[in-house]
Scaffold this motif. Structure first.
Motif, PDB file in Angstrom:
ATOM      1  N   THR A  65       0.807  -1.227   0.000  1.00 37.27           N
ATOM      2  CA  THR A  65       0.000   0.000   0.000  1.00 37.27           C
ATOM      3  C   THR A  65       0.838   1.274   0.000  1.00 37.27           C
ATOM      4  OG1 THR A  65      -0.145  -0.128   2.414  1.00 37.27           O
ATOM      5  CG2 THR A  65      -1.972  -1.072   1.147  1.00 37.27           C
ATOM      6  N   GLN A  86      -4.595  -3.188  -6.185  1.00 33.34           N
ATOM      7  CA  GLN A  86      -3.745  -4.174  -5.521  1.00 33.34           C
ATOM      8  C   GLN A  86      -3.972  -5.538  -6.150  1.00 33.34           C
ATOM      9  OE1 GLN A  86      -4.421  -3.406  -1.109  1.00 33.34           O
ATOM     10  NE2 GLN A  86      -2.260  -4.002  -1.117  1.00 33.34           N
ATOM     11  N   LYS A 124      -6.618   9.851   3.295  1.00 29.30           N
ATOM     12  CA  LYS A 124      -7.814   9.289   2.653  1.00 29.30           C
ATOM     13  C   LYS A 124      -7.423   8.347   1.518  1.00 29.30           C
ATOM     14  CE  LYS A 124     -10.711  13.327   3.654  1.00 29.30           C
ATOM     15  NZ  LYS A 124     -11.427  14.475   3.037  1.00 29.30           N
ATOM     16  N   HIS A 172      -6.051   5.104   3.001  1.00 31.95           N
ATOM     17  CA  HIS A 172      -7.150   4.274   3.496  1.00 31.95           C
ATOM     18  C   HIS A 172      -7.900   3.610   2.351  1.00 31.95           C
ATOM     19  CE1 HIS A 172      -7.440   6.499   7.625  1.00 31.95           C
ATOM     20  NE2 HIS A 172      -6.533   5.537   7.625  1.00 31.95           N
ATOM     21  N   GLN A 173      -8.035   4.316   1.228  1.00 36.52           N
ATOM     22  CA  GLN A 173      -8.781   3.762   0.106  1.00 36.52           C
ATOM     23  C   GLN A 173      -8.056   2.564  -0.508  1.00 36.52           C
ATOM     24  OE1 GLN A 173     -10.272   6.621  -2.692  1.00 36.52           O
ATOM     25  NE2 GLN A 173     -10.769   5.078  -4.226  1.00 36.52           N
ATOM     26  N   SER A 212      -5.776   0.778   0.988  1.00 36.23           N
ATOM     27  CA  SER A 212      -5.677  -0.255   2.017  1.00 36.23           C
ATOM     28  C   SER A 212      -6.989  -1.009   2.194  1.00 36.23           C
ATOM     29  CB  SER A 212      -5.268   0.358   3.366  1.00 36.23           C
ATOM     30  OG  SER A 212      -4.030   0.994   3.270  1.00 36.23           O
ATOM     31  N   GLY A 213      -8.103  -0.256   2.181  1.00 32.07           N
ATOM     32  CA  GLY A 213      -9.400  -0.876   2.464  1.00 32.07           C
ATOM     33  C   GLY A 213     -10.115  -1.419   1.238  1.00 32.07           C
ATOM     34  N   MET A 214     -10.029  -0.676   0.121  1.00 26.62           N
ATOM     35  CA  MET A 214     -10.775  -1.059  -1.086  1.00 26.62           C
ATOM     36  C   MET A 214      -9.906  -1.817  -2.099  1.00 26.62           C
ATOM     37  SD  MET A 214     -13.737   0.177  -0.362  1.00 26.62           S
ATOM     38  CE  MET A 214     -14.575   0.079  -1.948  1.00 26.62           C
ATOM     39  N   GLY A 215      -8.568  -1.703  -1.958  1.00 29.43           N
ATOM     40  CA  GLY A 215      -7.680  -2.393  -2.886  1.00 29.43           C
ATOM     41  C   GLY A 215      -7.550  -1.713  -4.230  1.00 29.43           C
TER      42      GLY A 215
END
Length: 350
Positions: A48, A64, A339, A342-343, A345-348
């Motif tokens: 990330t 990712q 932000k 986080h995007q 990391s969380g949404m790939g």
């Protein structure tokens, strides 16, 4: 005059533009400079915090993808999702460790309308560090003697065969020059922890290091050959500055390699020139090097040429390049926002 050609969507890995950089950003620069048509770049990232994820003027969107150890089926599943969103025309992978999966998937990707331009599994395996000495013997290329070991006790035999210093190498990356048994043992444990077995122990060749970027057409023809000498080397052995060279002997070694292997795609020869002017092949990296943008600056844009060949377009061999062209790598603090982190990391995807 506005370029009305259809936009190309190309996915590229290797976005880790750090102190030990991947080739991805340099490949993208070559593509944007050399294709003379609109290009949308899709980054494929593993971590990330790969800087290329956040360089929006270079990479249009990033997804990712699973680590190579997850296998080809997991990779294919992710690529199908990305392809549905982006309609990829071409993927250019840039890490040694991921190539096995991409080579395996190449026929399936082709059936999906996604081009690649990669060596065969046989070509990939033949130049592997584990097989390099046999490869050199088979094709009449000068390669240092080595031993492939799986147990630390085998270092004793290496010491007897090669003396000191000797070079301890990881399966995929990294090399340590050891001057004592203690240093060799320390390097063994470090490289096993990072890359696993086996470990390659190679005789030390004293000389001047030269790197050659090559693009082969898969039929025995070298489309481009650019030799470079490192002017500044980091503590990790990476080129931080380098200059293009004019040398017929280096060109011949590269051409002999391509003819012997029918190499398809980009690769890099790591050469050591001794005081006796012997040219030892130390490693054969099966993808573009991180300094590949120097080929574009010198007049032979290898990433763009690979893309054209992958897409079925004519690409005649280059015949000239600018000698004395220098690259100097530099650090730059790229600013982004939590932000975005986080995007991805969380949404790939970002």
């Amino acid at each position: 005059m506005e370029n009305t050609e259809k936009q190309l969507t190309i996915a590229v890995t290797g976005l880790n533009a750090i102190d030990s950089p991947g080739p991805g950003i340099a490949v993208i620069r070559g593509l944007r400079d050399g294709l003379n048509r609109p290009v949308r770049i899709i980054g494929l990232a593993y971590e990330t915090l790969e800087p290329g994820i956040y360089m929006h003027e270079v990479v249009d969107k990033t997804y990712q993808i699973p680590y190579p150890a997850a296998g080809s089926e997991n990779l294919l599943r992710r690529l199908r999702y990305i392809h549905e969103k982006e309609n990829l025309q071409l993927i250019i992978p840039n890490f040694d460790a991921e190539l096995h999966n991409f080579i395996k998937l190449a026929p399936t990707l082709k059936s999906m309308g996604i081009a690649t331009f990669l060596p065969t599994q046989e070509q990939f395996d033949a130049r592997d560090k584990i097989n390099l000495f046999k490869f050199g013997e088979k094709h009449g290329l000068l390669v240092p003697r080595d031993k492939v070991i799986n147990n630390i006790s085998e270092l004793n035999a290496c010491e007897e065969s090669f003396g000191y210093p000797l070079v301890v190498k990881g399966k995929f990356y990294d090399a340590v020059v050891a001057h004592t048994m203690e240093q060799a043992q320390k390097a063994f444990y470090k490289l096993v922890a990072k890359w696993g077995f086996p470990i390659i122990v190679q005789e030390f060749i004293k000389g001047t290091e030269i790197n050659i970027a090559i693009l082969g057409d898969g039929k025995g023809n070298a489309i481009s050959i650019i030799p470079m000498r490192k002017l500044y080397i980091t503590d990790k052995g990476k080129a931080w500055a380098g200059i293009t060279l004019e040398d017929d002997a280096l060109i011949k070694v590269a051409r002999d390699f391509v003819e012997a292997t029918n190499w398809k795609g980009g690769c890099e020869l790591e050469i050591m020139r001794t005081d006796k002017n012997e040219l030892y092949i130390m490693e054969i990296n099966p993808r573009f090097p991180a300094w590949i943008y120097l080929t574009a600056a010198a007049g032979q844009n290898q990433p763009a040429a690979l893309a054209r060949m992958a897409l079925g377009e004519a690409q005649p061999p280059y015949s000239e390049y600018e000698v004395g062209k220098i690259f100097i790598r530099y650090s730059w603090d790229h600013i982004t926002d939590i932000k975005e982190f986080h995007q991805i990391s969380g949404m790939g995807e970002l």
